[in-house]
Design an enzyme around this catalytic site. Structure first.
Site, short mmCIF file in Angstrom:
data_model
loop_
_atom_site.label_atom_id
_atom_site.label_comp_id
_atom_site.label_asym_id
_atom_site.label_seq_id
_atom_site.Cartn_x
_atom_site.Cartn_y
_atom_site.Cartn_z
N GLY A 28 39.64 41.51 35.64
CA GLY A 28 39.50 42.86 36.19
C GLY A 28 39.66 42.93 37.69
O GLY A 28 39.80 44.03 38.25
N TYR A 169 33.22 30.70 52.20
CA TYR A 169 34.28 30.98 51.22
C TYR A 169 35.34 29.87 51.28
O TYR A 169 35.80 29.39 50.25
CB TYR A 169 34.89 32.36 51.50
N LYS A 173 36.34 27.34 48.22
CA LYS A 173 37.69 27.23 47.64
C LYS A 173 38.21 25.79 47.74
O LYS A 173 38.85 25.29 46.83
CB LYS A 173 38.66 28.21 48.29
N SER A 211 39.89 41.58 50.43
CA SER A 211 41.07 41.53 51.31
C SER A 211 41.61 42.93 51.60
O SER A 211 42.05 43.20 52.73
CB SER A 211 42.17 40.63 50.72
N1 LIG Z 1 42.48 38.65 47.79
C1 LIG Z 1 42.85 37.64 48.59
O1 LIG Z 1 43.21 37.82 49.76
C2 LIG Z 1 42.87 36.23 48.05
C3 LIG Z 1 43.54 35.25 48.79
C4 LIG Z 1 43.56 33.93 48.32
C5 LIG Z 1 42.93 33.63 47.14
N2 LIG Z 1 42.28 34.59 46.44
C6 LIG Z 1 41.62 34.20 45.20
O2 LIG Z 1 42.00 35.08 44.17
C7 LIG Z 1 40.94 35.17 43.21
C8 LIG Z 1 40.62 36.62 42.94
O3 LIG Z 1 40.22 37.24 44.15
P1 LIG Z 1 40.37 38.82 44.34
O4 LIG Z 1 40.82 39.07 45.71
O5 LIG Z 1 41.10 39.38 43.20
O6 LIG Z 1 38.83 39.24 44.29
P2 LIG Z 1 38.05 40.26 43.34
O7 LIG Z 1 38.85 41.49 43.12
O8 LIG Z 1 36.71 40.39 43.96
O9 LIG Z 1 37.95 39.47 41.98
C9 LIG Z 1 37.04 38.42 41.79
C10 LIG Z 1 36.92 38.19 40.30
O10 LIG Z 1 36.10 37.05 40.07
C11 LIG Z 1 35.19 37.36 39.05
N3 LIG Z 1 33.94 36.61 39.18
C12 LIG Z 1 33.15 36.47 40.26
N4 LIG Z 1 32.10 35.70 39.97
C13 LIG Z 1 32.23 35.34 38.67
C14 LIG Z 1 31.46 34.56 37.74
N5 LIG Z 1 30.30 33.97 38.09
N6 LIG Z 1 31.89 34.41 36.46
C15 LIG Z 1 33.05 35.02 36.07
N7 LIG Z 1 33.81 35.78 36.88
C16 LIG Z 1 33.40 35.92 38.15
C17 LIG Z 1 34.96 38.86 39.13
O11 LIG Z 1 34.68 39.28 37.81
P3 LIG Z 1 33.56 40.32 37.39
O12 LIG Z 1 34.29 41.56 37.07
O13 LIG Z 1 32.95 39.73 36.22
O14 LIG Z 1 32.65 40.52 38.58
C18 LIG Z 1 36.32 39.37 39.58
O15 LIG Z 1 37.14 39.66 38.47
C19 LIG Z 1 39.78 34.35 43.77
O16 LIG Z 1 39.83 33.05 43.23
C20 LIG Z 1 40.09 34.31 45.26
O17 LIG Z 1 39.52 33.17 45.88
C21 LIG Z 1 42.23 35.89 46.86
#
Ligand SMILES: NC(=O)c1ccc[n+]([C@@H]2O[C@H](COP(=O)([O-])OP(=O)(O)OC[C@H]3O[C@@H](n4cnc5c(N)ncnc54)[C@H](OP(=O)(O)O)[C@@H]3O)[C@@H](O)[C@H]2O)c1
Length: 286
Positions: A28, A169, A173, A211
């Site tokens: 999600g 963070y 990672k 982000s």
């Molecule tokens: N956005 C960026 O700039 C960026 C850059 C590099 C890497 N990433 C990586 O991309 C991934 C997604 O990030 P995003 O930006 O999409 O953030 P996001 O929208 O906040 O999504 C985070 C997701 O992780 C889930 N989550 C958190 N804690 C959890 C747990 N204990 N068990 C199961 N699910 C859990 C949340 O699910 P729930 O709905 O259950 O809360 C949510 O779906 C992460 O691994 C992040 O490190 C993001």
């Protein structure tokens, strides 16, 4: 026009691969939803995990093209091995996107233990291939790197520096990516790692993720100045495509892939934003 038989067989293999069942953890979220969308568009059957699948914040997934026929949502928490094992049943591949995103010190054990659980549950469920979503934060935070160095996939952040500067963070990672590599090697799983930088672009989900919040503060007037800093940016649609590409290519196994489009000074980034949104109170001072 006739096709060579090798091209026909690889086309057939690709079609077979695209009807496979795969699981996306954190379906999600911002990146997760785009990975689900990309997989559905390519014909995969997708199981998406969320901690509370029925929450309204996950409704956007149900209206994706192909979701009605080929998407199922299931409950899983990365700290609950049993929930992951059940979610991965029958899957060929797992995309481990879920991660807490904050600077809470508890982030490190959650991200590491969660990743170990994901890899072990995947191995126990007979999954063949895992794609892990790491972060540029695991790569570039090294004060001792030469300013002339060209950053590539061999670079890692300095854990102690990240910890001392409160970048939990980045610590999380880094340690989670290393745990994924270690555990996948131990369990004989194929692993490919996508390493996105600051990911921006259209949101499928209804609420701002971290982000995009970094962009929104410049649009709402909440931030009236900008720092003298550069950052690397990538479009979320490219990040989603990268996930599926490394999943589909056998030569990606055992490797990490930086996913970066442009490196911009904040002044340039805000100028681009101003061109797109001329009526917004975007700061002009640093
Ligand atoms: N956005 C960026 O700039 C960026 C850059 C590099 C890497 N990433 C990586 O991309 C991934 C997604 O990030 P995003 O930006 O999409 O953030 P996001 O929208 O906040 O999504 C985070 C997701 O992780 C889930 N989550 C958190 N804690 C959890 C747990 N204990 N068990 C199961 N699910 C859990 C949340 O699910 P729930 O709905 O259950 O809360 C949510 O779906 C992460 O691994 C992040 O490190 C993001």
């Amino acid at each position: 026009m006739s096709m060579p038989s090798s091209a026909l067989s690889s086309h057939g293999e690709k079609q077979q691969q695209q009807q496979q069942l795969v699981c996306v953890t954190g379906a999600g979220g911002f990146v997760g939803a785009w990975v689900v969308k990309e997989l559905l568009l390519r014909g995969y059957r997708v199981s998406g995990t969320a901690r509370v699948p029925a929450d309204r914040k996950n409704e956007h997934l149900l209206s994706l093209e192909g979701a009605k026929e080929r998407l199922a949502l299931c409950r899983a928490d990365v700290l609950d091995y049993g929930s992951l094992r059940a979610a991965f049943a029958g899957c060929h591949g797992v995309f481990h996107v879920a991660s807490p995103v904050s600077d809470d010190p508890d982030l490190v054990p959650v991200a590491v233990e969660g990743t170990r659980n994901v890899i072990n549950a995947a191995a126990d469920a007979g999954v063949r291939r895992v794609v892990f979503t790491s972060s540029y934060g695991a790569v570039h935070m090294d004060p001792n790197r030469s300013p002339d160095a060209v950053v590539d996939e061999t670079f890692w952040s300095d854990y102690e520096f990240c910890k001392q500067t409160g970048n939990m963070y980045c610590c999380a990672k880094m340690m989670a990516e290393k745990a994924a590599m270690e555990e996948a090697a131990r369990r004989g799983l194929e692993l490919a790692v996508v390493v996105p930088c600051v990911t921006v672009g259209p949101m499928l989900q209804p609420t701002l993720n971290a982000s995009n919040r970094r962009v929104a503060i410049y649009l709402t007037g909440a931030r009236t100045f900008y720092p003298n800093a550069v950052a690397a940016y990538v479009d979320v649609r490219d990040v989603a495509r990268a996930h599926v590409l490394v999943y589909e290519r056998p030569d990606a196994r055992g490797r990490r892939f930086l996913c970066v489009d442009a490196v911009l000074h904040r002044q340039r980034f805000l100028q681009l934003l101003r061109d797109l949104c001329p009526d917004y109170p975007i700061p002009t001072n640093n």
